[in-house]
Design an enzyme around this catalytic site. Sequence first.
Site, short mmCIF file in Angstrom:
data_model
loop_
_atom_site.label_atom_id
_atom_site.label_comp_id
_atom_site.label_asym_id
_atom_site.label_seq_id
_atom_site.Cartn_x
_atom_site.Cartn_y
_atom_site.Cartn_z
N ASP A 15 32.82 62.27 -34.47
CA ASP A 15 33.51 61.07 -34.14
C ASP A 15 32.44 60.36 -35.19
OD1 ASP A 15 35.32 62.60 -32.57
OD2 ASP A 15 33.99 62.96 -31.06
N TYR A 16 33.08 58.82 -34.93
CA TYR A 16 32.37 57.50 -35.23
C TYR A 16 30.72 57.60 -34.15
CZ TYR A 16 31.63 52.90 -35.95
OH TYR A 16 30.76 51.52 -36.02
#
Length: 251
Positions: free
Chosen positions: A103-104
């Site tokens: 994920d970011y």
Amino acid sequence: MRLQKAMSQLGLCSRRQAEELINQGKVKVNGVLVQEMGVQVTLKDKIEIIGQSNKSVNTNTVTFLFNKPLGVVSSVKDDRGRKVVTDFFNNENYRLYPVGRLDYNTSGALLISNDGELTNLVTHPSTHLNKTYIVTIDSEVKDEHLKLLEKGVMLEDGLTQPSIIKVLKRTTTYSLISITIHEGRNRQVRRMFEHFSYHVKNLHRESIGFLNLNGIERGKYRLLTNQEVEKIKTICKQNKSKNIIPEYKRK
Ligand code: URA
């Protein structure tokens, strides 16, 4: 696989851009212009974008172990102009792409490669490669929840496979937990903890299989040796041949 998927896996462009380029008659496979959608290829086919074919790029396979910082997209390009993982590899003359994703807002171990076989093996659910994450939550974790997290939690896409949990630190205001899973469902670790209403403050992937980030600073990477790449592939193939069907796919 479909041509546009291969183009994105080879790091040539995104799938959407590939579709546009195919529609514009700008893609050749093995020297032949592609005139329709849905063409099937393998990563061994020679795929060229007309106008970009003079750009010389190394085609031997390489795999790097990258320590992804927070706030970076696991992609080769981002429509919103955010930093992407391959921005850290601009000095490497290879068409690289991330193997799977973080994920970011997740940091840590991510493989960056141009090796299609490795990518398929590592990202395929049946190959069960262990990944260890360090999770920080905003409260004192309860033993009964840890037991359930280990056994399997019913998420909206099914029951999670058993995990291995170690509590590294537990206080009244936060807990630090190591969790090893071998599935790769979207936001899986966050969703497992959110299931018990914990708020994940920080998520870091410490290792992928036997590969850990020792000596690799945030935003830095190292080249894997051929032996390491072969070992990862062998582990995946052995796990696959055991033919374990993930619980959430059983009917
Ligand atoms: N699980 C998550 O929730 N996020 C990641 O980035 C990886 C695993």
